[in-house]
Design a protein around this motif. Sequence first.
Motif, PDB file in Angstrom:
ATOM      1  N   LYS A  94      18.688  42.727  22.926  1.00 57.97           N
ATOM      2  CA  LYS A  94      17.562  43.598  23.246  1.00 57.97           C
ATOM      3  C   LYS A  94      17.622  44.887  22.440  1.00 57.97           C
ATOM      4  O   LYS A  94      16.585  45.409  22.006  1.00 57.97           O
ATOM      5  CB  LYS A  94      17.541  43.876  24.747  1.00 57.97           C
ATOM      6  CG  LYS A  94      17.255  42.616  25.560  1.00 57.97           C
ATOM      7  CD  LYS A  94      17.333  42.874  27.052  1.00 57.97           C
ATOM      8  CE  LYS A  94      17.093  41.570  27.825  1.00 57.97           C
ATOM      9  NZ  LYS A  94      17.202  41.768  29.281  1.00 57.97           N
ATOM     10  N   LYS A  98      14.683  46.130  19.962  1.00 57.37           N
ATOM     11  CA  LYS A  98      14.078  47.451  20.164  1.00 57.37           C
ATOM     12  C   LYS A  98      14.055  48.241  18.853  1.00 57.37           C
ATOM     13  O   LYS A  98      13.091  48.973  18.565  1.00 57.37           O
ATOM     14  CB  LYS A  98      14.861  48.215  21.227  1.00 57.37           C
ATOM     15  CG  LYS A  98      14.276  49.572  21.564  1.00 57.37           C
ATOM     16  CD  LYS A  98      15.092  50.250  22.671  1.00 57.37           C
ATOM     17  CE  LYS A  98      14.497  51.611  23.024  1.00 57.37           C
ATOM     18  NZ  LYS A  98      15.275  52.272  24.111  1.00 57.37           N
ATOM     19  N   PRO A 102      10.041  46.745  17.259  1.00 54.40           N
ATOM     20  CA  PRO A 102       9.609  47.577  18.395  1.00 54.40           C
ATOM     21  C   PRO A 102       8.288  47.137  19.019  1.00 54.40           C
ATOM     22  O   PRO A 102       8.150  47.160  20.247  1.00 54.40           O
ATOM     23  CB  PRO A 102       9.500  48.972  17.783  1.00 54.40           C
ATOM     24  CG  PRO A 102       9.360  48.744  16.308  1.00 54.40           C
ATOM     25  CD  PRO A 102      10.167  47.523  16.020  1.00 54.40           C
ATOM     26  N   LYS A 103       7.326  46.738  18.205  1.00 51.75           N
ATOM     27  CA  LYS A 103       6.024  46.306  18.731  1.00 51.75           C
ATOM     28  C   LYS A 103       6.171  45.037  19.559  1.00 51.75           C
ATOM     29  O   LYS A 103       5.672  44.940  20.690  1.00 51.75           O
ATOM     30  CB  LYS A 103       5.043  46.070  17.585  1.00 51.75           C
ATOM     31  CG  LYS A 103       3.674  45.583  18.040  1.00 51.75           C
ATOM     32  CD  LYS A 103       2.773  45.308  16.845  1.00 51.75           C
ATOM     33  CE  LYS A 103       1.446  44.714  17.301  1.00 51.75           C
ATOM     34  NZ  LYS A 103       0.565  44.400  16.131  1.00 51.75           N
ATOM     35  N   GLU A 104       6.875  44.067  18.992  1.00 50.52           N
ATOM     36  CA  GLU A 104       7.059  42.788  19.686  1.00 50.52           C
ATOM     37  C   GLU A 104       7.932  42.962  20.935  1.00 50.52           C
ATOM     38  O   GLU A 104       7.690  42.315  21.956  1.00 50.52           O
ATOM     39  CB  GLU A 104       7.695  41.759  18.747  1.00 50.52           C
ATOM     40  CG  GLU A 104       6.805  41.300  17.607  1.00 50.52           C
ATOM     41  CD  GLU A 104       6.818  42.253  16.416  1.00 50.52           C
ATOM     42  OE1 GLU A 104       7.505  43.307  16.477  1.00 50.52           O
ATOM     43  OE2 GLU A 104       6.140  41.936  15.412  1.00 50.52           O
ATOM     44  N   TYR A 105       8.924  43.843  20.830  1.00 49.27           N
ATOM     45  CA  TYR A 105       9.807  44.070  21.980  1.00 49.27           C
ATOM     46  C   TYR A 105       9.043  44.713  23.133  1.00 49.27           C
ATOM     47  O   TYR A 105       9.279  44.385  24.307  1.00 49.27           O
ATOM     48  CB  TYR A 105      10.973  44.956  21.572  1.00 49.27           C
ATOM     49  CG  TYR A 105      11.990  45.173  22.676  1.00 49.27           C
ATOM     50  CD1 TYR A 105      12.676  44.099  23.230  1.00 49.27           C
ATOM     51  CD2 TYR A 105      12.255  46.451  23.166  1.00 49.27           C
ATOM     52  CE1 TYR A 105      13.606  44.292  24.243  1.00 49.27           C
ATOM     53  CE2 TYR A 105      13.184  46.650  24.176  1.00 49.27           C
ATOM     54  CZ  TYR A 105      13.855  45.565  24.712  1.00 49.27           C
ATOM     55  OH  TYR A 105      14.766  45.750  25.727  1.00 49.27           O
ATOM     56  N   GLU A 106       8.119  45.587  22.831  1.00 52.59           N
ATOM     57  CA  GLU A 106       7.307  46.209  23.873  1.00 52.59           C
ATOM     58  C   GLU A 106       6.442  45.155  24.573  1.00 52.59           C
ATOM     59  O   GLU A 106       6.276  45.189  25.797  1.00 52.59           O
ATOM     60  CB  GLU A 106       6.417  47.294  23.267  1.00 52.59           C
ATOM     61  CG  GLU A 106       5.622  48.086  24.286  1.00 52.59           C
ATOM     62  CD  GLU A 106       6.489  48.807  25.300  1.00 52.59           C
ATOM     63  OE1 GLU A 106       6.058  48.935  26.462  1.00 52.59           O
ATOM     64  OE2 GLU A 106       7.605  49.237  24.945  1.00 52.59           O
ATOM     65  N   TYR A 108       7.256  42.020  24.872  1.00 52.73           N
ATOM     66  CA  TYR A 108       8.225  41.271  25.685  1.00 52.73           C
ATOM     67  C   TYR A 108       8.522  41.985  26.992  1.00 52.73           C
ATOM     68  O   TYR A 108       8.570  41.369  28.061  1.00 52.73           O
ATOM     69  CB  TYR A 108       9.507  41.066  24.872  1.00 52.73           C
ATOM     70  CG  TYR A 108      10.674  40.552  25.666  1.00 52.73           C
ATOM     71  CD1 TYR A 108      10.793  39.195  25.969  1.00 52.73           C
ATOM     72  CD2 TYR A 108      11.664  41.432  26.126  1.00 52.73           C
ATOM     73  CE1 TYR A 108      11.870  38.727  26.713  1.00 52.73           C
ATOM     74  CE2 TYR A 108      12.740  40.964  26.864  1.00 52.73           C
ATOM     75  CZ  TYR A 108      12.841  39.616  27.159  1.00 52.73           C
ATOM     76  OH  TYR A 108      13.903  39.160  27.897  1.00 52.73           O
ATOM     77  N   LEU A 109       8.719  43.294  26.941  1.00 55.00           N
ATOM     78  CA  LEU A 109       9.050  44.064  28.140  1.00 55.00           C
ATOM     79  C   LEU A 109       7.931  44.044  29.174  1.00 55.00           C
ATOM     80  O   LEU A 109       8.189  44.163  30.374  1.00 55.00           O
ATOM     81  CB  LEU A 109       9.366  45.515  27.764  1.00 55.00           C
ATOM     82  CG  LEU A 109      10.679  45.775  27.029  1.00 55.00           C
ATOM     83  CD1 LEU A 109      10.812  47.254  26.716  1.00 55.00           C
ATOM     84  CD2 LEU A 109      11.872  45.290  27.843  1.00 55.00           C
ATOM     85  N   GLN A 110       6.703  43.879  28.729  1.00 55.41           N
ATOM     86  CA  GLN A 110       5.567  43.864  29.645  1.00 55.41           C
ATOM     87  C   GLN A 110       5.474  42.562  30.439  1.00 55.41           C
ATOM     88  O   GLN A 110       4.714  42.472  31.404  1.00 55.41           O
ATOM     89  CB  GLN A 110       4.271  44.086  28.864  1.00 55.41           C
ATOM     90  CG  GLN A 110       4.164  45.479  28.274  1.00 55.41           C
ATOM     91  CD  GLN A 110       2.998  45.621  27.311  1.00 55.41           C
ATOM     92  OE1 GLN A 110       2.204  44.693  27.122  1.00 55.41           O
ATOM     93  NE2 GLN A 110       2.890  46.788  26.687  1.00 55.41           N
TER      94      GLN A 110
END
Length: 220
Positions: A94, A98, A102-106, A108-110
């Motif tokens: 993770k 991050k 960063p865009k894709e990780y955000e 994922y977090l949603q």
Amino acid sequence: MNKLILVRHGISIGNEIGVIQGNENYGLSKKGIEELKSKDYSNLINITNIYASNLIRAIDTAEIIKHKIKYPKKIKINSNLREVSAGILEGNTKDYCKKYYPKEYEIYLQRGDYNDILNASTWQENQARAILFLSKYLQCDNQKDIVVSHAAFIRCMYNLLNNRYRNTQFDIPNGSMFEIDNPMSKSNIKDFPIAKTAIVKMIETYDNKYITKFKDSLEE
């Protein structure tokens, strides 16, 4: 009356080291095995079938449950139950995602749809897999089945069965169970247009026998 018992796999090595697993094939950790073996499965009686995703952490979880409840038959491996793919994030920690995605990780977090993550499975594919697996219950009576799968896919299936928005959030800890009585009673899968789309696409990973059965049910 049919009963479906959705089970998330135990803690995996990937969970412990903070990797976004998706379809990466991590096995259970020592802690995960110990926790599963310590659980009370006394309510799991008269089980008809045990199904598991084709990923090792789900298969190993199903094997532990099978041993604990003295289930006499083989576990049925079904690739439709595998985890939602996180595309380019899979296999990375993770912290790494991050920093470098960063865009894709955000996204994922949603815990929503992964359509905008490169190489990830779309919500249409995930929901179609759930529908294709559940189509078997259109003709079943008095089944009591255990289904061992993964957090994101269980969320997809549980919401589908309870006629809720597909991304409705709820806690799904490792090893948790969700019992659903009469699984098809709240959701008529013939009404989901994505199912017909899935039939047209004929995604290779789907089991042909389920595609055939579900196609027949749509044409009734």
